[in-house]
Design an enzyme around this catalytic site. Structure first.
Site, PDB file in Angstrom:
ATOM      1  N   GLU A 437       0.855  -1.197   0.000  1.00  0.00           N
ATOM      2  CA  GLU A 437       0.000   0.000   0.000  1.00  0.00           C
ATOM      3  C   GLU A 437       0.880   1.232   0.000  1.00  0.00           C
ATOM      4  OE1 GLU A 437      -3.122   0.139   2.949  1.00  0.00           O
ATOM      5  OE2 GLU A 437      -2.962   2.321   3.109  1.00  0.00           O
ATOM      6  N   GLU A 442      -2.719  11.275   3.237  1.00  0.00           N
ATOM      7  CA  GLU A 442      -3.775  11.062   4.224  1.00  0.00           C
ATOM      8  C   GLU A 442      -3.850  12.327   5.078  1.00  0.00           C
ATOM      9  OE1 GLU A 442      -4.456   6.739   5.749  1.00  0.00           O
ATOM     10  OE2 GLU A 442      -2.284   7.054   5.680  1.00  0.00           O
TER      11      GLU A 442
END
Length: 559
Positions: A437, A442
């Protein structure tokens, strides 16, 4: 694409240390010191004009001088992993008779590579070898009543290149055997073949069924006699501190060609000069309570009967890129995402999130060249909140390039927008985090000045992922307007950017030598989502605005 100037990112580097000795000239000295002009910190400075930067400016007429006490220090950050070949000290009259040269992988935990208690000052040229990012001189004993003072503190050497082995890879997909192998819920089908498949997310492990012991082995048949020039071991945390590398002509009579009792784990590259058809890693001493485990066991050299591994794509030229995929989101108002480019993720959340991702309604064009992912406080399928998530699985996959999005993130407790990528083998059934990932961006709504970029892999994931946080240069709120997040990814690592300013560099060689396998050299797909609540941001509260909008101007991929 036009590139702007980049700031050097913080990165972690492992230190492999060898004690040095006093010599006449620096060993492997480069024409220009690695330390020249690099960031410096010190325990103290006697005057404003004698600060630490004066010792690394290349000017022999300027100096650093410390406060009048023992245990004063000066430390230079080389900026990235470097091979240190020498240190030169040009002392002023106030020198240290006792001092240490230390290195560190993170600027916090230090190891000594040279020390003396009998320095006479003047010009000292030290053969100090090893690798590391930070180099520090700590003065343990002053030679005068004053502090210590250096005209120049110079570190010499060359940049470390990622160890990839010397010669042709001989061991790929070759028959493998081992003393035992693990096959249970903790390590499924962890046979010896997994160490030779060039898949850094699969591994071999010894079995716990008969009790983990110090003795074990794993071997590979190269198919024909070979001249072996190096072996690369990528360890799981269950590594060997003591092991032998052995070769054999027939697989039964073995010759030891390398032995160590100081194995360090992570990634080890062992140069060899040996001949044989079979290569065996004989394990003698565990690093901990468990057995042994290897992600990769690679044998390099000439001869043998090598099987060529799949070819990797060429690295991008980031100064000369072309657009290969994009969505400018110029659809009509209230229309959904282009189904030729995006798949809608509908269903229950992960990570303890509280929203339900609806199949329609929460994602739409605004008619002004943007796409909106909207979180709402509404009851749906037993959930209190709804939101939107979409990805390019089956529509667009890529390996390497620049992945970029211009977005406006929402502020509010419990809001969690992201722009990220998942390895496409997830679509084939490989579970997270073995597929890899890459979180390009974020954002946590209750912390509006910070953003995060992180990598997740089997050896480092979740809260232990490899990444960093960063802010705008002026510390203002990221939620106040549109900003551009990007990742430039090639076979050497991933550089993260905010508004074209480099904010973090995940360097492949550093990750392999300090955290674990690099599992990102394959195709990934893109994801946009806006979560509500979850283990990281926690739940929303009465102050959280609903509806909240994560607004995307564009997503672009360059190669």
């Amino acid at each position: 694409m036009r590139r702007t100037s980049r700031l050097l990112a913080a990165a972690t580097a492992a230190a492999a240390l060898v004690t040095g000795a006093l010599i006449a000239t620096p060993a492997q000295a480069a024409p220009t010191p690695l330390s020249q002009g690099k960031p410096v910190t010190t325990s103290s400075s006697e005057f404003d004009w004698s600060n630490g930067t004066r010792a690394v400016d290349g000017d022999p007429g300027t100096r650093w001088s410390s406060g009048w006490a023992d245990d004063q220090w000066i430390s230079v950050d080389l900026g990235s992993v470097q091979q240190i070949g020498g240190v030169t000290l040009d002392w002023e009259a106030a020198y240290a008779s006792g001092y240490r040269i230390e290195v560190s992988d993170d600027g916090a935990a230090w190891s000594t590579v040279y020390s003396t208690t009998s320095s006479t000052g003047g010009d000292e040229n030290l053969a100090v070898t090893g690798t590391g990012r930070h180099v520090r001189l700590t003065a343990t004993q002053r030679a005068t009543q004053y502090g210590v003072s250096l005209w120049e503190f110079q570190v010499f050497g060359t940049t470390v290149t990622p160890p990839t082995g010397d010669g042709t890879l001989l061991s790929y997909k070759k028959p493998a055997t081992s003393s035992t192998q693990q096959h249970d819920g903790n390590c499924w089908e962890c046979g010896p073949d997994k160490a030779f498949d060039l898949d850094p997310a699969s591994r071999w492990a010894t079995s716990p069924d008969t009790g983990w012991t110090d003795n074990g082995w794993i071997a590979v048949d190269l198919g024909a006699t070979a001249h072996i020039t190096s072996v690369v071991l990528q360890w799981d945390p269950a590594y060997a501190t003591g092991y032998d590398l052995q070769v054999s002509d027939n697989g039964s009579t073995w010759r030891t060609v390398h032995s160590t009792t100081t194995g360090k784990g992570f990634k080890e590259t062992v140069p060899l000069d040996a001949d044989g058809r079979h290569v065996r890693l004989q394990l003698n001493k565990r690093s901990g309570a468990y057995g042994y485990s290897l992600w990769e066991f690679q044998v390099y050299g000439t001869g043998g009967a090598p099987t060529a591994p799949p070819a990797e794509p060429a690295d991008p030229d980031f100064d000369n890129l072309r657009l290969v995929w994009s969505d400018e989101f110029n659809g009509a108002a209230n229309t959904p995402a282009d189904t030729a480019k995006w798949k809608i993720d509908a269903g229950v959340p992960q990570n303890g999130e509280e929203q339900y991702y609806t199949p329609s309604g929460n994602g739409f064009h605004d008619g002004n060249g943007n796409f909106v992912l909207e979180a709402r406080k509404q009851t749906y399928e037993g959930r209190t909140y709804t939101s939107h998530r979409m990805n390019t699985a089956g529509k667009f996959h890529a390996q390497y390039g620049r992945f970029e999005a211009r977005v406006k993130v929402p502020e509010g407790r419990g809001l969690w927008p992201a722009f990220w990528m998942m390895g496409t083998d997830f679509l084939e059934g490989r579970p997270w985090p073995y597929n890899g990932e890459v979180d390009i961006m974020e954002f946590i709504g209750q912390d509006p000045t910070h953003s995060f970029s992180t990598l997740h892999a089997p050896a480092y994931n979740g809260a232990g992922g490899y990444g960093g946080s960063y802010t705008l240069p002026d510390g203002s709120k990221l939620s106040a307007g549109f900003h551009t997040w990007a990742a430039e990814w090639d076979s050497k690592g991933i550089r993260y950017f905010l508004d074209d300013r480099e904010v973090f560099y995940a360097e492949k060689s550093v990750v392999e030598s300090t955290r674990g396998p690099w599992i990102y050299d394959h195709e990934f797909y893109l994801i946009l989502n806006l979560a509500v609540g979850g283990a990281w941001p926690g739940p929303p509260d009465a102050s959280t605005p609903f509806p909240s909008r994560y607004v995307v101007d564009y997503v672009r991929v360059y190669q």
